[in-house]
Write an enzyme that holds these catalytic residues in place. Structure first.
Site, PDB file in Angstrom:
ATOM      1  N   HIS A 116      -0.452   5.216   6.978  1.00  0.00           N
ATOM      2  CA  HIS A 116       0.086   5.732   5.716  1.00  0.00           C
ATOM      3  C   HIS A 116       0.387   7.223   5.862  1.00  0.00           C
ATOM      4  CE1 HIS A 116      -2.585   2.285   4.613  1.00  0.00           C
ATOM      5  NE2 HIS A 116      -1.463   1.925   4.008  1.00  0.00           N
ATOM      6  N   SER A 142       0.803  -1.226   0.000  1.00  0.00           N
ATOM      7  CA  SER A 142       0.000   0.000   0.000  1.00  0.00           C
ATOM      8  C   SER A 142       0.834   1.274   0.000  1.00  0.00           C
ATOM      9  CB  SER A 142      -0.940   0.021   1.211  1.00  0.00           C
ATOM     10  OG  SER A 142      -0.203  -0.008   2.420  1.00  0.00           O
ATOM     11  N   ASP A 161      -3.439   8.574   7.823  1.00  0.00           N
ATOM     12  CA  ASP A 161      -4.583   7.822   8.349  1.00  0.00           C
ATOM     13  C   ASP A 161      -4.232   6.841   9.461  1.00  0.00           C
ATOM     14  OD1 ASP A 161      -3.225   5.877   6.977  1.00  0.00           O
ATOM     15  OD2 ASP A 161      -4.858   5.365   5.600  1.00  0.00           O
TER      16      ASP A 161
END
Length: 361
Positions: free
Chosen positions: A329, A31, A326
């Site tokens: 990240h 991610s 968040d």
């Protein structure tokens, strides 16, 4: 010919990367660099640059986006959009929640229910190999093409360790995952070399003990569990440090085995630690440890049950003053700084935009 040389010479001073030597840029990972292979999230993801959610786990661009732009490439298309894109300038094989190791490793340890996707480093490289004929044709033509392309392999490893940690496994058990994880990364790099890659950047693991998810979910009352200057969780950063030390050793081995290949280590860890130690140096007035998008309040503004884009979320007033987006990240602002450290140094050595990429770090 003289005119084209003049144009390139002119563009070099206008934007040095336009006439860079690379044919294409290929990326693999999780991610931290997925640009849309997994279409998750909705606004406020993507709010800063795109104005919509794109699959990126940030408010805007990622490190790989800034690297692509500085090298003169378009933003990398996700490889999953096979029929919709021409991948001759590059492709992104990174997948949100991807582990380094395959399903069987976790299934044997009773952890397979924690896997969101089956997109190990082996599978990502396999997908790349299957896509190659559409990019460059015959194997020898591909070797020539790939010898003038840049490969970024990672970050890998974070999801392997978090899968076990989130299921309550002790960190000493999770530390035993490091050798097979590093071996899998090394094997993936070696497979790419076999296909023709000669310029490869391999990022290490981030200091996960500096992220609100870990700081909140694994909070302890003992001040000795936290770095006195950074406030980061020591034992989780120690896991990242162990991974990075073993990865650098594995990359040294590959350099000796393939002396004509440039294999460079990208240091996420040191850069983010510096964010925590010296946030004002980078304009991060909110510090490095507080979440921008969330609904948790408290020290880190993080709540596992009410995360960014869940009902009732809030977004900080000025995203550019935050490192963390968040809880796990980073913001576009942080990605921009990290990309600069990779492109120009000192967090990739030699830097990606140096004139001596064949040198060894």
């Amino acid at each position: 010919m003289k005119l084209s040389i003049f144009i390139c010479f002119f563009l070099f001073f206008l934007r040095p990367s336009v006439c860079h030597r690379y044919n294409a840029l290929f990326n693999f990972g999780d991610s931290m660099s997925d640009t849309g292979n997994v279409r998750i999230g909705r606004l406020p993801y993507g709010m800063t640059f795109f104005g919509r959610a794109t699959g990126r786990c940030s408010d805007g661009r990622l490190v790989i986006d800034f690297i692509a732009q500085d090298l003169g490439f378009p933003l990398l298309p996700p490889s999953s959009e096979f029929l919709d894109h021409d991948f001759k300038q590059g492709a992104n094989f990174a997948v949100v929640a991807a582990t380094t190791l395959g399903f069987d490793f976790f299934n044997e340890r009773g952890l397979s229910k924690g896997l969101w996707v089956n997109a190990s480093v082996y599978i990502q490289v396999e997908r790349f190999e299957k896509l190659l004929p559409t990019i460059c044709g015959a194997p020898q033509d591909c070797k020539d093409f790939l010898s003038k392309s840049l490969f970024i392999v990672g970050e890998f490893g974070g999801n392997d360790y978090s899968t076990a940690l989130f299921f309550g496994r002790r960190i000493d058990e999770v530390s035993t995952f490091v050798p097979p994880v590093v071996n899998a990364i090394s094997d993936g790099v070696e497979r790419l070399i076999g296909l023709g890659a000669v310029d490869i950047v391999v990022p290490g693991l981030l200091p996960v003990g500096c992220f609100p998810l870990y700081l909140t979910n694994y909070h302890t009352p003992d001040p000795e569990d936290y770095g006195p200057k950074t406030g980061c969780g020591r034992k989780y950063n120690a896991l990242s440090w162990l991974h990075n030390a073993m990865l650098r050793k594995a990359l040294d081995h590959l350099r000796r085995k393939y002396p004509s290949v440039s294999i460079r280590y990208a240091d996420y860890y040191s850069q983010i630690i510096d964010f925590a130690l010296n946030p004002l140096k980078y304009g991060f007035t909110a510090g490095a440890l507080r979440t921008c998008c969330g609904n948790g309040g408290g020290v880190y503004n993080y709540d596992q049950g009410r995360r960014c884009n869940d009902k009732g979320y809030t977004v900080c007033e000025n995203v550019s003053t935050h490192v963390n987006w968040d809880g796990i990240h980073m913001t576009e602002a942080a990605h921009r700084v990290i990309a600069t450290g990779w492109l120009h140094g000192p967090y990739v050595d030699p830097p990606i935009l140096s004139s001596s990429s064949s040198s060894q770090s």
